[in-house]
Scaffold this active site. Structure first.
Site, PDB file in Angstrom:
ATOM      1  N   ARG A 107       0.860  -1.200   0.000  1.00  0.00           N
ATOM      2  CA  ARG A 107       0.000   0.000   0.000  1.00  0.00           C
ATOM      3  C   ARG A 107       0.889   1.240   0.000  1.00  0.00           C
ATOM      4  O   ARG A 107       1.652   1.450   0.946  1.00  0.00           O
ATOM      5  CB  ARG A 107      -0.898  -0.002   1.228  1.00  0.00           C
ATOM      6  CG  ARG A 107      -1.831   1.200   1.361  1.00  0.00           C
ATOM      7  CD  ARG A 107      -2.600   1.136   2.683  1.00  0.00           C
ATOM      8  NE  ARG A 107      -3.308  -0.116   2.828  1.00  0.00           N
ATOM      9  CZ  ARG A 107      -3.831  -0.560   3.966  1.00  0.00           C
ATOM     10  NH1 ARG A 107      -3.688   0.144   5.086  1.00  0.00           N
ATOM     11  NH2 ARG A 107      -4.462  -1.719   4.012  1.00  0.00           N
ATOM     12  N   HIS A 152       1.635  -2.097   5.656  1.00  0.00           N
ATOM     13  CA  HIS A 152       1.471  -2.451   4.243  1.00  0.00           C
ATOM     14  C   HIS A 152       2.468  -1.706   3.361  1.00  0.00           C
ATOM     15  O   HIS A 152       2.891  -2.225   2.319  1.00  0.00           O
ATOM     16  CB  HIS A 152       0.051  -2.112   3.787  1.00  0.00           C
ATOM     17  CG  HIS A 152      -0.997  -3.084   4.207  1.00  0.00           C
ATOM     18  ND1 HIS A 152      -1.293  -4.225   3.488  1.00  0.00           N
ATOM     19  CD2 HIS A 152      -1.834  -3.084   5.274  1.00  0.00           C
ATOM     20  CE1 HIS A 152      -2.270  -4.897   4.088  1.00  0.00           C
ATOM     21  NE2 HIS A 152      -2.611  -4.212   5.176  1.00  0.00           N
ATOM     22  N   ASP A 159      -3.552  -8.385   3.297  1.00  0.00           N
ATOM     23  CA  ASP A 159      -4.900  -8.642   3.805  1.00  0.00           C
ATOM     24  C   ASP A 159      -5.518  -9.718   2.927  1.00  0.00           C
ATOM     25  O   ASP A 159      -5.576  -9.555   1.693  1.00  0.00           O
ATOM     26  CB  ASP A 159      -5.771  -7.380   3.734  1.00  0.00           C
ATOM     27  CG  ASP A 159      -5.301  -6.287   4.676  1.00  0.00           C
ATOM     28  OD1 ASP A 159      -4.644  -6.609   5.675  1.00  0.00           O
ATOM     29  OD2 ASP A 159      -5.617  -5.107   4.422  1.00  0.00           O
ATOM     30  N   GLU A 241      -7.292  -7.904  13.630  1.00  0.00           N
ATOM     31  CA  GLU A 241      -7.863  -8.063  12.286  1.00  0.00           C
ATOM     32  C   GLU A 241      -7.585  -9.476  11.779  1.00  0.00           C
ATOM     33  O   GLU A 241      -6.435  -9.818  11.488  1.00  0.00           O
ATOM     34  CB  GLU A 241      -7.256  -7.036  11.316  1.00  0.00           C
ATOM     35  CG  GLU A 241      -7.530  -5.595  11.706  1.00  0.00           C
ATOM     36  CD  GLU A 241      -6.849  -4.588  10.779  1.00  0.00           C
ATOM     37  OE1 GLU A 241      -6.040  -5.009   9.912  1.00  0.00           O
ATOM     38  OE2 GLU A 241      -7.121  -3.388  10.915  1.00  0.00           O
ATOM     39  N   HIS A 244      -5.344  -9.733   8.492  1.00  0.00           N
ATOM     40  CA  HIS A 244      -4.102  -8.963   8.371  1.00  0.00           C
ATOM     41  C   HIS A 244      -2.895  -9.784   8.826  1.00  0.00           C
ATOM     42  O   HIS A 244      -2.827 -10.202   9.983  1.00  0.00           O
ATOM     43  CB  HIS A 244      -4.250  -7.704   9.237  1.00  0.00           C
ATOM     44  CG  HIS A 244      -3.071  -6.779   9.216  1.00  0.00           C
ATOM     45  ND1 HIS A 244      -3.152  -5.499   8.707  1.00  0.00           N
ATOM     46  CD2 HIS A 244      -1.795  -6.922   9.670  1.00  0.00           C
ATOM     47  CE1 HIS A 244      -1.976  -4.896   8.859  1.00  0.00           C
ATOM     48  NE2 HIS A 244      -1.137  -5.752   9.431  1.00  0.00           N
TER      49      HIS A 244
END
Length: 267
Positions: A107, A152, A159, A241, A244
């Site tokens: 990301r 990320h 994810d 999460e 994740h």
């Protein structure tokens, strides 16, 4: 003489435009100026084309409600060790009748900045009914759902979920459609083709905690299948999460990259 005067006039106008900041570089120049991925990064599809990719941030079906900055193409990019580890996990899951499906991989920092701007805009709650029904938007930073840096951006975090084979096709999200809470029963939520994990992806709720005791039966078994399979190949889960995971050791534990998510970024 007239041609010389015309040329000088054009040159003067160009110089003024450049000084005023009104001249724009051609697309090729802009592309050349974009940061590139280090050679340790690779497209996941080049390592394992069987892993399903549903890159949510290239679409409007995410908690912001629009395509996120920096996501030029629906492409999973990771550091090579992380991609190879996913390949090993996929081999194990395929033998059990499952496939991995990734929602997000590398990301860029500009995408994280987009999240931060959105979180500070308390008036924009268009996706609240699905992604954070019980969370006041003013608490997204305090509760840890949004941060100014993301693992990320270092390239080894992903994810993802598991899908029972043969995989059904997930229908496209239609902006403006009625939103259903991400913790609703799977039959009522957006029709993701993944195994039932008790919540949808990016569900801002404590039910998303991997070991939440309210998640039982098949949902808990599905979470454990994902977690245990990835742990065997070096991935560590973020307890808050279920989707994740970060591959350890990270190649770039202290570097936050900002090259766009696109084939062009890969050297």
């Amino acid at each position: 003489m007239r041609r010389l005067a015309t040329a000088l006039s054009a040159l003067t106008l160009t110089t003024v435009a450049l000084l005023a900041g009104t001249a724009t570089a051609p697309p090729a120049a802009r592309a050349a100026s974009e940061p590139k991925a280090p050679e340790e990064f690779v497209a996941l599809r080049a390592v394992d084309p069987t892993i399903i990719q549903e890159m949510r941030y290239t679409t409007a079906h995410n908690f912001v409600g629009e395509r996120i900055d920096g996501y030029r193409q629906p492409l999973c990019i990771l550091t090579r060790p992380a991609a190879r580890a996913l390949h090993e996990a996929q081999r194990k899951l395929l033998r059990q009748g499952y496939s991995l499906k990734v929602y997000d991989c590398y990301r860029p920092q500009r995408a994280v900045d987009h999240f931060v701007r959105w979180a500070k805009d308390l008036g924009d709650e268009r996706m609240k009914p699905e992604f954070y029904p019980h969370v006041d938007k003013s608490r997204l930073f305090a509760d840890g759902y949004i941060a100014e840096k993301s693992g990320h951006s270092r390239g080894s975090t992903v994810d993802l979920t598991v899908v029972r084979l043969p995989a059904k096709k997930t229908r496209p999200y239609v902006p403006g459609e009625t939103l259903v809470p991400c913790y609703a029963p799977q039959s009522e939520r957006f029709p993701d083709n993944s195994a039932d994990m008790g919540t949808g992806f990016d569900c801002f709720d404590t039910l998303s905690h991997t070991e939440d005791p309210r998640i039982r039966g098949t949902q808990r078994a599905n979470r454990q299948l994902l977690k245990n399979t990835l742990a065997d190949v070096g991935f560590v889960n973020l307890p808050e999460e279920w989707w994740h995971f970060t591959h350890k050791p990270e190649l770039f534990p202290d570097t936050y990259f900002d090259f766009p998510v696109s084939v062009r970024s890969l050297t």
